[in-house]
Write a protein that holds these residues in place. Structure first.
Motif, PDB file in Angstrom:
ATOM      1  N   SER A 148      -2.734   8.093   6.915  1.00  0.00           N
ATOM      2  CA  SER A 148      -3.108   6.736   7.386  1.00  0.00           C
ATOM      3  C   SER A 148      -4.527   6.569   7.148  1.00  0.00           C
ATOM      4  CB  SER A 148      -2.800   6.876   8.852  1.00  0.00           C
ATOM      5  OG  SER A 148      -4.345   7.671   9.525  1.00  0.00           O
ATOM      6  N   GLY A 149      -5.230   7.305   6.624  1.00  0.00           N
ATOM      7  CA  GLY A 149      -6.803   7.174   6.399  1.00  0.00           C
ATOM      8  C   GLY A 149      -7.393   7.257   8.002  1.00  0.00           C
ATOM      9  N   HIS A 160       0.551  -1.190  -0.082  1.00  0.00           N
ATOM     10  CA  HIS A 160       0.204  -0.032   0.085  1.00  0.00           C
ATOM     11  C   HIS A 160       0.853   1.278  -0.020  1.00  0.00           C
ATOM     12  CE1 HIS A 160      -2.834  -3.153   1.838  1.00  0.00           C
ATOM     13  NE2 HIS A 160      -3.588  -2.665   0.945  1.00  0.00           N
ATOM     14  N   SER A 178      -7.607   0.889   8.651  1.00  0.00           N
ATOM     15  CA  SER A 178      -6.726   1.717   7.780  1.00  0.00           C
ATOM     16  C   SER A 178      -5.503   2.210   8.521  1.00  0.00           C
ATOM     17  CB  SER A 178      -7.386   3.076   7.257  1.00  0.00           C
ATOM     18  OG  SER A 178      -6.633   3.654   6.424  1.00  0.00           O
TER      19      SER A 178
END
Length: 238
Positions: free
Chosen positions: A62-63, A4, A68
């Protein structure tokens, strides 16, 4: 490059500021860092590396929420050698002693997330806490800058919209603010033997109904950002 994060080993500094909002990451990097490089834009979860007062630092979005955050925290530690993470973000105040735009240092993390139960199994109620060295450093750095941070227990909610949580009871037991990530960060920091600290600005108040705008949350929390950066460079261990 991890699943990611579109970076190579060495692209990310050992110390990382981690806001939930990738646009806040962009703002921090462009406003405060020199020689900035955008090392990842995978899923628009932006990551940057630059220098602050001559020290190398990264900023990674980081969301929202523990699931997440756990993805980016785990990959930064395991794939890129990160050893210190500061969550920088917004929170909702729960205590009458906390005011809008106050800075909060997360001493510990309470949560209704299953991440702790799934880690330890039935019968163990593990309490994730901040790294004391970072907490102590941030507190005194803030005081030396004329700020008066609040220090306390942060509730990391598993759901943003949740009518079932007894917020009054949490407040009665000393929880001062709510967000969605701190418990997960502190748990993962303990698991991987790294250092972590949450530094937050109060964006809204559950008791008074006061709130800041989304744009203010993205760009106006500069005291918190400077405190985080000054604490970070004082505690870099290469």
């Amino acid at each position: 490059m991890s699943t990611h994060i579109g970076a190579k080993r060495g692209d990310i500094a050992s110390t990382v500021l981690m806001p939930g909002d990738p646009l806040r990451a962009k703002y921090i990097a462009e406003t405060y860092l020199d020689d900035v490089v955008n090392y990842s834009s995978v899923r628009n979860m932006l990551g940057f590396t630059g220098t602050y007062k001559g020290k190398r630092i990264s900023v990674q979005g980081s969301g929202m929420g523990i699931p997440s955050l756990a993805i980016y925290t785990t990959e930064m530690i395991q794939e890129f050698g990160v050893n210190t993470i500061y969550r920088v973000g917004s929170c909702g105040a729960m205590s009458p002693d906390v005011k809008i735009r106050d800075i909060i240092l997360g001493q510990a993390g309470t949560t209704d997330s299953s991440i702790i139960a799934n880690t330890f199994g039935p019968g163990i109620y593990y309490s994730p806490i901040a790294d004391f060295e970072l907490l102590d450093s941030a507190y005194h750095t803030a005081k030396d800058s004329g700020l008066t941070p609040k220090v306390g227990n942060i509730f990391a909610a598993d759901r943003f919209y949740n009518d079932e949580i007894d917020m009054k009871k949490l407040t009665d037991y000393g929880v001062i603010a709510t967000e969605m990530e701190t418990s997960g960060l502190y748990l993962l920091a303990a698991k991987h033997h790294i250092r972590a600290l949450t530094i937050l600005t109060v964006s809204d108040h559950l008791l008074t109904g006061e709130k800041t705008t989304a744009k203010e949350r993205e760009t106006s929390f500069d005291e918190m950002i400077r405190l985080s950066l000054d604490t970070a460079i004082a505690n870099i261990k290469e």
